[in-house]
Design a protein around this motif. Sequence first.
Motif, PDB file in Angstrom:
ATOM      1  N   ASP A 179      -4.105  -9.631   3.143  1.00  0.00           N
ATOM      2  CA  ASP A 179      -3.871 -10.524   1.992  1.00  0.00           C
ATOM      3  C   ASP A 179      -4.493  -9.995   0.687  1.00  0.00           C
ATOM      4  OD1 ASP A 179      -6.492 -10.920   2.668  1.00  0.00           O
ATOM      5  OD2 ASP A 179      -6.377 -13.118   2.755  1.00  0.00           O
ATOM      6  N   PHE A 180      -5.012  -8.758   0.685  1.00  0.00           N
ATOM      7  CA  PHE A 180      -5.540  -8.174  -0.551  1.00  0.00           C
ATOM      8  C   PHE A 180      -4.491  -7.232  -1.133  1.00  0.00           C
ATOM      9  CE2 PHE A 180      -7.863  -5.346  -3.292  1.00  0.00           C
ATOM     10  CZ  PHE A 180      -8.842  -6.149  -3.855  1.00  0.00           C
ATOM     11  N   VAL A 181      -3.884  -7.639  -2.247  1.00  0.00           N
ATOM     12  CA  VAL A 181      -2.800  -6.839  -2.822  1.00  0.00           C
ATOM     13  C   VAL A 181      -3.095  -6.552  -4.291  1.00  0.00           C
ATOM     14  CG1 VAL A 181      -0.308  -6.650  -3.187  1.00  0.00           C
ATOM     15  CG2 VAL A 181      -1.161  -7.958  -1.240  1.00  0.00           C
ATOM     16  N   ASP A 197       6.147  -8.709   0.824  1.00  0.00           N
ATOM     17  CA  ASP A 197       6.577  -7.503   1.538  1.00  0.00           C
ATOM     18  C   ASP A 197       5.417  -6.539   1.770  1.00  0.00           C
ATOM     19  OD1 ASP A 197       9.101  -8.499   1.614  1.00  0.00           O
ATOM     20  OD2 ASP A 197       9.904  -7.235  -0.009  1.00  0.00           O
ATOM     21  N   VAL A 198       4.512  -6.430   0.786  1.00  0.00           N
ATOM     22  CA  VAL A 198       3.358  -5.527   0.937  1.00  0.00           C
ATOM     23  C   VAL A 198       2.482  -6.005   2.098  1.00  0.00           C
ATOM     24  CG1 VAL A 198       1.260  -4.630  -0.167  1.00  0.00           C
ATOM     25  CG2 VAL A 198       3.373  -4.852  -1.495  1.00  0.00           C
ATOM     26  N   THR A 232      -6.946   4.168   3.409  1.00  0.00           N
ATOM     27  CA  THR A 232      -6.975   3.053   2.451  1.00  0.00           C
ATOM     28  C   THR A 232      -6.331   1.793   2.995  1.00  0.00           C
ATOM     29  OG1 THR A 232      -5.055   4.053   1.437  1.00  0.00           O
ATOM     30  CG2 THR A 232      -7.133   4.255   0.235  1.00  0.00           C
ATOM     31  N   SER A 233      -5.138   1.964   3.582  1.00  0.00           N
ATOM     32  CA  SER A 233      -4.467   0.754   4.037  1.00  0.00           C
ATOM     33  C   SER A 233      -5.194   0.156   5.245  1.00  0.00           C
ATOM     34  CB  SER A 233      -2.996   1.012   4.350  1.00  0.00           C
ATOM     35  OG  SER A 233      -2.901   1.922   5.403  1.00  0.00           O
ATOM     36  N   SER A 281      -5.424  -8.264  -7.781  1.00  0.00           N
ATOM     37  CA  SER A 281      -4.725  -8.831  -8.939  1.00  0.00           C
ATOM     38  C   SER A 281      -3.363  -9.428  -8.579  1.00  0.00           C
ATOM     39  CB  SER A 281      -4.588  -7.777 -10.043  1.00  0.00           C
ATOM     40  OG  SER A 281      -4.237  -6.530  -9.475  1.00  0.00           O
ATOM     41  N   ALA A 282      -2.682  -8.922  -7.536  1.00  0.00           N
ATOM     42  CA  ALA A 282      -1.415  -9.543  -7.114  1.00  0.00           C
ATOM     43  C   ALA A 282      -1.666 -10.561  -5.994  1.00  0.00           C
ATOM     44  CB  ALA A 282      -0.428  -8.477  -6.636  1.00  0.00           C
TER      45      ALA A 282
END
Length: 410
Positions: free
Chosen positions: A226-228, A195-196, A219-220, A90-91
Amino acid sequence: KVVAVIMVGGPTKGTRFRPLSFNTPKPLFPLAGQPMVHHPISACKRIPNLAQIFLIGFYEEREFALYVSSISNELKVPVRYLKEDKPHGSAGGLYYFRDLILEDNPSHIFLLNCDVCCNFPLPDMLEAHKGYGGMGTMLVIKVSAESAYQFGELVADPITKELLHYTEKPETFVSDLINCGVYIFTPEIFTAIQDVSTHREDRANLRRVSSFEALQSATSRTLPTDFVRLDQDILSPLAGKKQLYTYETMDFWEQIKTPGMSLRCSALYLAQFRLTSPHLLAGGDGNKSATIIGDVYVHPSAKVHPTAKIGPNVSISANVRVGAGVRLISCIILDDVEIKENAVVMHSIVGWKSSIGKWSRVQADGDYNAKLGITILGEAVTVEDEVVVINSIVLPNKTLNVSVQEEIIL
Ligand code: GDD
């Protein structure tokens, strides 16, 4: 200038919306006779200095082309559909199109989920946001403690309205104040998303030299850089840092994940039309037209027999034919359906090109949250004369010649 972005998702997302999402993208499914995404779009019209509206998703462009060009003409605001090559979250989806979104140099960006139903108090949110300062303000609402777990739960400062704590769909109860999926941000949101991604890249590089690190944080590791996700990756870490604020609505709000909820939300939007666009509602004009009860939408091309009785909460789409003596209560009748003499349809959604026979009944008990609480007929289903269909889901292209109850007909 201000721009608005509506996240519409893509075909892999709307699985709970089957069988209605087989031939129409969920954002274009009609609620109160208008595509789902039409309701947030027309709410955007009330934003002062609105330059553009973007729909971001991973459906094919051609599925939105017709709608996007007609609504642009109608609103006299450019509405563009932007297709991601793959889901970015979604971001991440917002960030992917940052150059286009920032093209007009907007001071603020509204971000709306397309699958929520509310009155979108966007100008009020903008005013509140300007008062708070900070990077973003989100619409929030109090729900029952039992239902809060389905949403992002949050804690806000009662005085300053700052977002102090945020957890997405927590397993144990945190708060009955939840995220409505409607936000306003300054362009700084793009730095926060950047930043994420950067942080994830750094960690990935670190892991290459440290096998210990590789065992941590599953998870990370599985998420591409590029999936935020807006909720977990942005809202949670930024809570309590004087950057995010909340604006509580006291009006209606629902999430539209299932066909049952689309029927409920259709009713809410019809009721809202009473206040905002009464010309869209059917009014029993004279003795030539059918009896209308409560809030009803009838597409101008539909043919309804004058002896039919319709409402409340009924929405009838294009080219539908409704025969003599038919009774319709709380239902959505999609394009090209034929309902023959003396049939009854109640708490149901009738799919495109379906046909309901004489003296038949298509009904349910109307529990919007239960799996079989409303009856759904997929596209091109035939219910023969005098057949009764209760609390059932019928997949496309089936013919029913015997009555069924609490069944899923595959
Ligand atoms: N373009 C695009 N690309 N859109 C996406 C993507 C993506 O990769 N992933 C999700 N969306 C869209 C969905 O279509 C939906 O409109 C919105 O982004 C949020 O979807 P999800 O991330 O699946 O979250 P959710 O709907 O389960 O929950 C969110 O909304 C709730 C309110 O309805 C969360 O923000 C909750 O906290 C919130 O309560």
